[in-house]
Design a protein around this motif. Structure first.
Motif: not given
Length: 261
Positions: A153-158, A191-193, A198-201, A204-211
């Protein structure tokens, strides 16, 4: 017969034939001018002397020429291989193996170079929120996947001229070349937005929200690199304290200048 031998013999034959023809021309012309007889011995001399002398000499010269050319080709290949190996080593030592971004050392070198060139740049420090809990709940492999996603994401937005690095652990740095604080704030928010969207990672039990939380500092021309990093680090800490998933430029790098005794 090898191609190399064929080339040597062919070139030697050409030179020898030219020598025979030249000898006939010079010898017979001189004999006619001096009114000397042209007998069978003249024909033998003009034929065999150039062959006996010209063929070995030309073969030796062309053999040495081929040897020198082979040595030059080997040196050129060795130089190309050495250059490629040097480039690989330089890349490995200056880049993070997991994300492919600049390592801390490589990133700091870019910052020092930018300061020496006197450009007005802005530093962003990016840190994923609740990263330790991601590792604890879902394992380090999922944590690594989060870091790789953030790096992309950083490479994409810079821009291509900007510098992006992994400074250690889960912390990333972005050096925005020729960008002041106001424009850098907009880029940091983009970058933050992007990372927030991004889709959740899959965990093992639920998706991981990345911020991520982002701290920024404008780099004054006479600023010390470590002071700039501390300023951006304070801004990053401020973003975490204010609830995470936000951008903070509360501290100005221009306030941190080198004081000459």
């Amino acid at each position: 017969m090898t191609p190399r031998t064929k080339r040597i013999v062919g070139k030697s034959l050409v030179v020898t034939i030219i020598a025979v023809v030249a000898t006939f021309g010079l010898s017979f012309t001189a004999r006619l001018a001096l009114q000397m007889p042209i007998d069978w011995l003249s024909w033998v001399e003009c034929t065999f002397i150039p062959i006996l002398i010209g063929m070995p000499v030309s073969a030796y010269i062309f053999t040495q020429s081929e040897t020198i050319q082979d040595s030059c080709d080997k040196l050129e290949k060795s130089h190309a291989a050495l250059t490629e190996a040097h480039d690989r080593v330089s890349f490995v030592t200056s880049h993070d193996p997991m994300t492919g971004l600049l390592s801390r050392g490589g990133f700091m070198a870019r910052m020092d170079r930018s300061r020496d060139e006197g450009e007005c740049d802005t530093l962003l420090l990016i840190d994923p929120d609740h990263f330790s809990s991601i590792n604890d709940r879902h394992g380090h492999s999922k944590g690594d996947e989060v870091l790789v996603r953030i790096a992309k994401a950083l490479v994409y937005t810079t821009r291509p001229g900007d510098s992006v690095g992994r400074l250690g652990g889960e912390e990333f740095g972005v050096l925005l070349h020729g960008v002041r604080k106001e424009q850098a704030g907009t880029i940091a928010e983009n970058i933050r937005r992007l990372i927030e969207g991004l889709p959740r990672v899959k965990g093992q039990q639920d998706g991981v929200k990345v911020t991520v939380s982002i701290g920024g500092a404008e780099i004054a021309r006479d600023a010390d690199t470590q002071d700039v990093l501390r300023t951006a680090g304070r801004c990053l800490f401020e973003a975490k304290q204010r609830g995470r998933n936000r951008v903070s430029f509360d501290y100005e790098a221009s306030k941190l200048r080198i004081v000459t005794p």
